[in-house]
Design a protein around this motif. Structure first.
Motif, mmCIF file in Angstrom:
data_model
loop_
_atom_site.group_PDB
_atom_site.id
_atom_site.type_symbol
_atom_site.label_atom_id
_atom_site.label_comp_id
_atom_site.label_asym_id
_atom_site.label_seq_id
_atom_site.Cartn_x
_atom_site.Cartn_y
_atom_site.Cartn_z
ATOM 1 N N LEU A 245 0.809 -1.222 0.000
ATOM 2 C CA LEU A 245 0.000 0.000 0.000
ATOM 3 C C LEU A 245 0.839 1.268 0.000
ATOM 4 C CD1 LEU A 245 -2.974 -0.736 2.426
ATOM 5 C CD2 LEU A 245 -3.075 -0.351 -0.035
ATOM 6 N N LEU A 246 2.120 1.137 0.358
ATOM 7 C CA LEU A 246 2.973 2.323 0.450
ATOM 8 C C LEU A 246 3.080 3.067 -0.877
ATOM 9 C CD1 LEU A 246 4.819 4.060 2.196
ATOM 10 C CD2 LEU A 246 6.713 2.525 1.613
ATOM 11 N N PRO A 247 3.264 2.388 -2.033
ATOM 12 C CA PRO A 247 3.301 3.153 -3.306
ATOM 13 C C PRO A 247 2.003 3.894 -3.595
ATOM 14 C CG PRO A 247 4.222 0.950 -3.602
ATOM 15 C CD PRO A 247 3.606 0.977 -2.237
ATOM 16 N N ILE A 248 0.868 3.318 -3.176
ATOM 17 C CA ILE A 248 -0.413 3.993 -3.410
ATOM 18 C C ILE A 248 -0.498 5.271 -2.582
ATOM 19 C CG2 ILE A 248 -2.915 3.784 -3.207
ATOM 20 C CD1 ILE A 248 -2.602 0.813 -3.716
ATOM 21 N N GLY A 271 -9.877 24.762 5.178
ATOM 22 C CA GLY A 271 -8.629 24.862 5.903
ATOM 23 C C GLY A 271 -7.829 23.564 5.889
ATOM 24 N N ASP A 272 -6.675 23.614 6.589
ATOM 25 C CA ASP A 272 -5.802 22.435 6.645
ATOM 26 C C ASP A 272 -6.443 21.286 7.421
ATOM 27 O OD1 ASP A 272 -3.901 23.726 5.154
ATOM 28 O OD2 ASP A 272 -2.776 24.429 6.923
ATOM 29 N N THR A 273 -7.253 21.619 8.425
ATOM 30 C CA THR A 273 -7.872 20.551 9.231
ATOM 31 C C THR A 273 -8.757 19.658 8.383
ATOM 32 O OG1 THR A 273 -7.849 22.003 11.176
ATOM 33 C CG2 THR A 273 -9.305 20.088 11.230
ATOM 34 N N ALA A 274 -9.575 20.206 7.548
ATOM 35 C CA ALA A 274 -10.442 19.408 6.679
ATOM 36 C C ALA A 274 -9.622 18.561 5.710
ATOM 37 C CB ALA A 274 -11.384 20.323 5.915
ATOM 38 N N TYR A 275 -8.536 19.167 5.200
ATOM 39 C CA TYR A 275 -7.682 18.409 4.262
ATOM 40 C C TYR A 275 -7.098 17.175 4.913
ATOM 41 C CZ TYR A 275 -3.526 17.204 1.593
ATOM 42 O OH TYR A 275 -2.559 16.519 0.904
ATOM 43 N N TRP A 276 -6.513 17.333 6.114
ATOM 44 C CA TRP A 276 -5.866 16.199 6.771
ATOM 45 C C TRP A 276 -6.893 15.164 7.247
ATOM 46 C CZ3 TRP A 276 -1.226 15.481 5.567
ATOM 47 C CH2 TRP A 276 -0.324 16.525 5.406
ATOM 48 N N ILE A 277 -8.086 15.592 7.658
ATOM 49 C CA ILE A 277 -9.129 14.636 8.061
ATOM 50 C C ILE A 277 -9.559 13.783 6.861
ATOM 51 C CG2 ILE A 277 -11.511 14.402 8.818
ATOM 52 C CD1 ILE A 277 -11.088 16.791 10.647
ATOM 53 N N VAL A 278 -9.735 14.423 5.725
ATOM 54 C CA VAL A 278 -10.131 13.680 4.521
ATOM 55 C C VAL A 278 -9.043 12.700 4.092
ATOM 56 C CG1 VAL A 278 -10.658 13.920 2.059
ATOM 57 C CG2 VAL A 278 -11.712 15.477 3.720
ATOM 58 N N MET A 279 -7.782 13.163 4.053
ATOM 59 C CA MET A 279 -6.685 12.295 3.623
ATOM 60 C C MET A 279 -6.483 11.125 4.590
ATOM 61 S SD MET A 279 -5.661 13.453 0.740
ATOM 62 C CE MET A 279 -4.108 12.578 0.560
ATOM 63 N N TYR A 280 -6.519 11.404 5.882
ATOM 64 C CA TYR A 280 -6.319 10.348 6.873
ATOM 65 C C TYR A 280 -7.461 9.329 6.809
ATOM 66 C CZ TYR A 280 -5.476 8.032 11.323
ATOM 67 O OH TYR A 280 -5.245 7.092 12.299
ATOM 68 N N PHE A 283 -7.020 7.112 3.614
ATOM 69 C CA PHE A 283 -5.950 6.131 3.772
ATOM 70 C C PHE A 283 -6.328 5.054 4.799
ATOM 71 C CE2 PHE A 283 -2.674 9.498 2.399
ATOM 72 C CZ PHE A 283 -2.838 9.141 1.068
ATOM 73 N N PHE A 284 -6.994 5.442 5.866
ATOM 74 C CA PHE A 284 -7.392 4.484 6.900
ATOM 75 C C PHE A 284 -8.406 3.477 6.361
ATOM 76 C CE2 PHE A 284 -10.115 3.217 10.490
ATOM 77 C CZ PHE A 284 -9.162 2.649 11.325
ATOM 78 N N LEU A 286 -8.861 2.649 3.237
ATOM 79 C CA LEU A 286 -8.179 1.822 2.246
ATOM 80 C C LEU A 286 -7.340 0.732 2.911
ATOM 81 C CD1 LEU A 286 -7.687 1.567 -0.827
ATOM 82 C CD2 LEU A 286 -5.687 3.036 -0.538
ATOM 83 N N TYR A 287 -6.658 1.083 4.001
ATOM 84 C CA TYR A 287 -5.836 0.110 4.720
ATOM 85 C C TYR A 287 -6.707 -0.964 5.381
ATOM 86 C CZ TYR A 287 -2.474 -1.773 8.074
ATOM 87 O OH TYR A 287 -1.680 -2.607 8.795
ATOM 88 N N ILE A 288 -7.822 -0.573 5.998
ATOM 89 C CA ILE A 288 -8.715 -1.526 6.649
ATOM 90 C C ILE A 288 -9.279 -2.522 5.627
ATOM 91 C CG2 ILE A 288 -10.929 -1.770 7.816
ATOM 92 C CD1 ILE A 288 -8.693 -0.880 9.640
ATOM 93 N N ALA A 289 -9.726 -2.011 4.469
ATOM 94 C CA ALA A 289 -10.264 -2.901 3.432
ATOM 95 C C ALA A 289 -9.192 -3.860 2.932
ATOM 96 C CB ALA A 289 -10.820 -2.065 2.281
ATOM 97 N N TYR A 290 -7.987 -3.345 2.764
ATOM 98 C CA TYR A 290 -6.886 -4.190 2.284
ATOM 99 C C TYR A 290 -6.550 -5.290 3.287
ATOM 100 C CZ TYR A 290 -2.239 -5.446 0.564
ATOM 101 O OH TYR A 290 -1.149 -6.139 0.096
ATOM 102 N N MET A 291 -6.486 -4.974 4.590
ATOM 103 C CA MET A 291 -6.131 -5.952 5.613
ATOM 104 C C MET A 291 -7.241 -6.993 5.806
ATOM 105 S SD MET A 291 -3.116 -5.300 6.324
ATOM 106 C CE MET A 291 -3.015 -6.599 7.563
#
Length: 313
Positions: A245-248, A271-280, A283-284, A286-291
């Motif tokens: 998942l790291l390359p993705i 703002g930055d808060t919305a950006y980081w909440i969406v990105m996190y 990714f979370f 995507l990682y849960i589905a993959y695992m």
């Protein structure tokens, strides 16, 4: 066999075509036939029913091997030829000197009991199993406690002139329960060799045989190879799979920098808060589905990493 004696060439008995039986138990870790140990070892020379009477040995006990060989020569040759062969036999055995002579003397002085083997043909597999079972002393068939055990039995239904595939039956009451060490070992190789010789003589002719000379490194405790590839390659393999998942993730970050997505979000008032909440969150998820998929397929194929560990720990 006395402790100060030379090694006894037991293969000589097999090359003579003798089929021997004994009631002595095999000792674990002792790489020698226990029936040949000690001065009072008892061996039974097994012959087709009626042979002992033809050899003149019926009812005789503790007969030496040399006496049995002479009886075999007398029964299969004219009197004059038998006398000459026996004389040559004695001369050849007595002429050996040193350790070879001592070993041959031990063989020829072995005590044997001539034993007739009674065979019984069974018309079907069920009759064969019923005869073997009821012959066991603890079977108590028909309310009786009589014993009529057979040492072994063969089912030749799947064998032909071009196929050797008999089923061997023998008493394995003292087997290997739960992979534990056996209390008794079985002398199965010699019984299989009897089946091989029987098939060879029937198919190819009486002049063909394949004598079993001996078995090395036996008896020993049964063992099996437990090679777990998931345990050997697991740490490296699991690390590679999880890091796929790291390359993705990296591609997503590079794409954001390349297209200036974060700058466009700020221009629209985010703002930055919305950006980081969406990105996190992305990714979370995507990682849960993959695992979940990873653990699901790992459990289906039976990897010890998943079957022998708790999913919640």
């Amino acid at each position: 066999m006395p402790a100060d004696a030379s090694a006894l060439p037991g293969e000589f008995l097999s090359l003579l075509g003798l089929r021997l039986g004994t009631s002595s138990r095999i000792a674990q870790g002792l790489y020698v036939e226990t029936a040949l140990i000690g001065d009072s070892a008892t061996l039974y020379a097994l012959w087709p029913n009626g042979t002992c009477e033809d050899l003149g040995l019926a009812g005789q006990y503790n007969t030496t091997l040399l006496t049995m060989l002479e009886a075999m020569v007398d029964a299969s040759n004219p009197a004059g030829a038998a006398a000459m062969i026996n004389a040559q036999l004695k001369q050849g055995l007595s002429g050996a000197g040193g350790s070879t002579g001592a070993a041959m003397a031990q063989v020829t002085n072995l005590k044997l009991n001539c034993t007739d083997v009674v065979t019984a043909y069974q018309p079907s597999k069920d009759d064969l199993q019923h005869t073997l079972y009821c012959g066991y002393y603890q079977a108590r068939c028909n309310g009786t406690t009589s014993t009529n055990q057979y040492a072994a039995a063969f089912d030749w239904r799947d064998s032909s002139s071009t196929r050797f595939a008999p089923d061997l039956y023998y008493n394995d009451t003292y087997g290997l329960p739960n992979n534990e060490a056996p209390t008794k070992y079985q002398r199965v190789p010699q019984v299989l060799n009897m089946a091989v010789n029987s098939w060879l003589k029937t198919v190819l002719g009486p002049g063909y045989s394949a004598e079993l000379i001996g078995v090395m490194e036996t008896p020993k405790v049964a063992s099996k190879v437990n090679l777990d590839f998931s345990a050997l390659l697991g740490p490296l393999f699991f690390t590679w799979v999880i890091q796929m998942l790291l390359p993705i993730f990296l591609m997503q970050l590079v794409y954001e920098k390349e297209k200036r997505l974060r700058m466009m979000m700020k221009m629209h008032g985010l703002g930055d808060t919305a950006y980081w909440i969406v990105m996190y969150s992305w990714f979370f998820m995507l990682y849960i589905a993959y695992m979940i998929i990873f653990v699901f397929f790992g459990s289906i194929i039976g990897l010890n990493m998943f079957t022998k560990n708790s999913y919640g720990e």
